[in-house]
Each structure stands twice: as structure tokens, then as C-alpha cells.
Design an enzyme around this catalytic site. Structure first.
Site, PDB file in Angstrom:
ATOM      1  N   ASP A 248     110.486  37.890  97.563  1.00  0.00           N
ATOM      2  CA  ASP A 248     109.644  38.511  98.112  1.00  0.00           C
ATOM      3  C   ASP A 248     110.013  39.868  98.787  1.00  0.00           C
ATOM      4  OD1 ASP A 248     107.662  36.632  97.080  1.00  0.00           O
ATOM      5  OD2 ASP A 248     107.553  35.557  99.036  1.00  0.00           O
TER       6      ASP A 248
ATOM      7  N   GLU B   2     100.398  39.021  93.163  1.00  0.00           N
ATOM      8  CA  GLU B   2     101.335  39.446  94.342  1.00  0.00           C
ATOM      9  C   GLU B   2     102.418  40.684  94.141  1.00  0.00           C
ATOM     10  OE1 GLU B   2     101.646  34.768  95.989  1.00  0.00           O
ATOM     11  OE2 GLU B   2     103.259  35.754  94.922  1.00  0.00           O
TER      12      GLU B   2
ATOM     13  N   HIS C 184     106.308  39.856  94.949  1.00  0.00           N
ATOM     14  CA  HIS C 184     106.667  38.883  94.099  1.00  0.00           C
ATOM     15  C   HIS C 184     107.488  39.083  92.950  1.00  0.00           C
ATOM     16  CE1 HIS C 184     107.182  34.157  93.514  1.00  0.00           C
ATOM     17  NE2 HIS C 184     107.360  34.841  92.214  1.00  0.00           N
TER      18      HIS C 184
END
Length: 220
Positions: free
Chosen positions: A130, A191, A194
């Protein structure tokens, strides 16, 4: 009622979970001292700042592709299995509270938009990172949401291709992708922060026969 994106293959999909793992045995490596690392999710053991060595090499390659004034900022890499399970279960319970009409099967799928089920989670393999972009002073650029804002908090703006974010945020997301994709990483489309390499989701996207990294203990 929650909406599942029709154009996104979620990590809980059998297309992903059915992919085998041919473990490479590659060690975990410490990101600190090699790339910029944020401490917001730091754990006492420093597990968060570790990734498979091959993934870290690729991130260094991506860093060199960024234009002047931009740097990768690593927020979280490796995540212990117990931590992954706790995060998934907590988010799934939150969804049940918000959407009491959900069946157990629906909550499992809905939770996987934001947190990987532990049995397929790339963070537990050291295969996912991340991250965001920052300037030379460590100030984060506008990416449209904060790292780890879930779909409910962000009204869907956490999705990488979400409409309605600012032109600056859109440009920054494209800049991040332009550095990471040539280095071999793939994005989880729900996301923007990610990215992964060598896990089952990467294998699905790249049509590889098997994943290269499975769950690994820390310290290895």
C-alpha cells in the site's frame, strides 16, 4: 444496499482463489533505507516495512521512473496472518451492521472489495504494498482519498478509476500507474493505493499459470 462492481474481478473470485502457488522461497527484505516509508501503520517488529525482495527491487525501479519532485511513499507491506484475519472480520462485521439484509456470502464478497480474505491475502505473502506519492519533504500529493479509505467512507472514490475525483488526483493516480505498471506490478481496482507482484491476483491479471509468493512467516 451495497453494489458490487460489474467490471472488477474481486480477490474473492474463484478466478483468483483457484490459482495455485508455486512458492519461490524468495526472502522478505526491509524497505527502510531503500525507499521512503511512512510509519502510520508501523508495528513493533517492523513487519509492515518488509516485502519480498523481488517486489522491492521492482519498486526501486518504479521510483526511478517518477519525474522530479515525486517519490513513492510506502505505507504498508507485509501483514501477519492474524492481523489480516482481524481486519477482514472487523470490516465484514461493520458491513453486516450497515447492511443487515446481507447474507454471509454477500458480506464475504463485499468485504473483499477492501480487505482480502486471509486465505488469498497478498499482504501475508509480502507480495502487496500500500503506497502513495509524496514530494521530497514527505508531503503527500492529492490522490482523491486517503490511503485505506474504504468504499463507504469515500463514497467509492477509493476505486482507482472512480469518476468525480479532482483532475489533480486523477493525474497523480495515472502517474503512480505509469511508474508501477512497467515494473511489473498490478493494481487492485477497488483500491488505488494497493499494488502487488507475484501473488494470485497478479497471476490472474498477467495470465500466469501460478503465483510466485504464498503466505510467509515474519521473521522468515
Amino acid at each position: 444496499m451495497w453494489q458490487s462492481p460489474n467490471d472488477v474481478v474481486l480477490i474473492s473470485d474463484p478466478l483468483v482463489t483457484g490459482i495455485p502457488v508455486m512458492e519461490s522461497g524468495e526472502p522478505l527484505a526491509d524497505v527502510r533505507g531503500r525507499l521512503r516509508v511512512d510509519t502510520r501503520l508501523a508495528d513493533d517488529a517492523g513487519a509492515y516495512a518488509h516485502l519480498r525482495s523481488g517486489l522491492l527491487d521492482r519498486l526501486e525501479r518504479a521510483e526511478r521512473r517518477l519525474p522530479g519532485g515525486y517519490h513513492l511513499l510506502i505505507v504498508e507491506g507485509y501483514r501477519p496472518i492474524a492481523t489480516q484475519r482481524r481486519i477482514f472480520d472487523a470490516y465484514r462485521a461493520e458491513l453486516h451492521t450497515t447492511f443487515p439484509e446481507m447474507s454471509p456470502e454477500e458480506s464475504y464478497v463485499a468485504a473483499s472489495r477492501y480487505v482480502s480474505p486471509v486465505e488469498v491475502a497478498p499482504h501475508t505473502a509480502g507480495a502487496a504494498v500500500d503506497l502513495t506519492l509524496c514530494d521530497p519533504d514527505g508531503v503527500e500529493y492529492d490522490m482523491g482519498t486517503q490511503v485505506n479509505d474504504n468504499p463507504e467512507q469515500s463514497d467509492g472514490a477509493c476505486y482507482t478509476a472512480a469518476p468525480g475525483i479532482s483532475s489533480d488526483a486523477r493525474a497523480h493516480r495515472k502517474l503512480l500507474a505509469a511508474a508501477l505498471e512497467p515494473a511489473g506490478l498490478v493494481n487492485y481496482p477497488t483500491e488505488w493505493w494497493h499494488w502487488s507482484y507475484g501473488d494470485r491476483y497478479w497471476a490472474m491479471v498477467t495470465r500466469s499459470a501460478a503465483a510466485r509468493y504464498g503466505p510467509v512467516a515474519f521473521p522468515a
